[in-house]
Motif scaffolding. Sequence first.
Motif: not given
Length: 165
Positions: A83-105, A110-115
Amino acid sequence: MRLPLALLALAALGAAGGGADREEARAGRFSTPEQHRCRWELRSAAGASELRLSCRAAGGGPARSCAYRGEPRRCPAFGARSRQYWRQILSRLRRRHHPCAPGAPLSARLCGPGRAPPEAQLRLLPHPGPATPAPGPEPTEDPAQTYCAERWHSLCSFFVGFWEG
């Protein structure tokens, strides 16, 4: 007396055993800083998860759809805190100006680089559309000939030349 105890035991076993695989929220809505109204839907199958988005600008216009796919189950922290994972993902999408525009993955903290391995990140799927734009009309040498009646060519040529500098 035995029947209520058996039902209570089954309910307790079901609640304890299925908590990690169950997702509480499978669909919802959010708005971006650019006031795009977006709907999302989460689909999971065979270890991979797909997050589908449909966004519409605040003033109307056509909806833009896209999908992100990844394998969040490959992240060690996902099992206990999905649940925390999906909340963080949706939070990242909310902050994007255009969620469907190409960008970083998309990745959760919780699952950042190295984890987690890179497969745990959600990547934008290519939109199934024509790869090349449809050819338009071939440009002529003089726009005045294209856009003006024959008797106005000299005046149009003057304004076109003025406009083009």
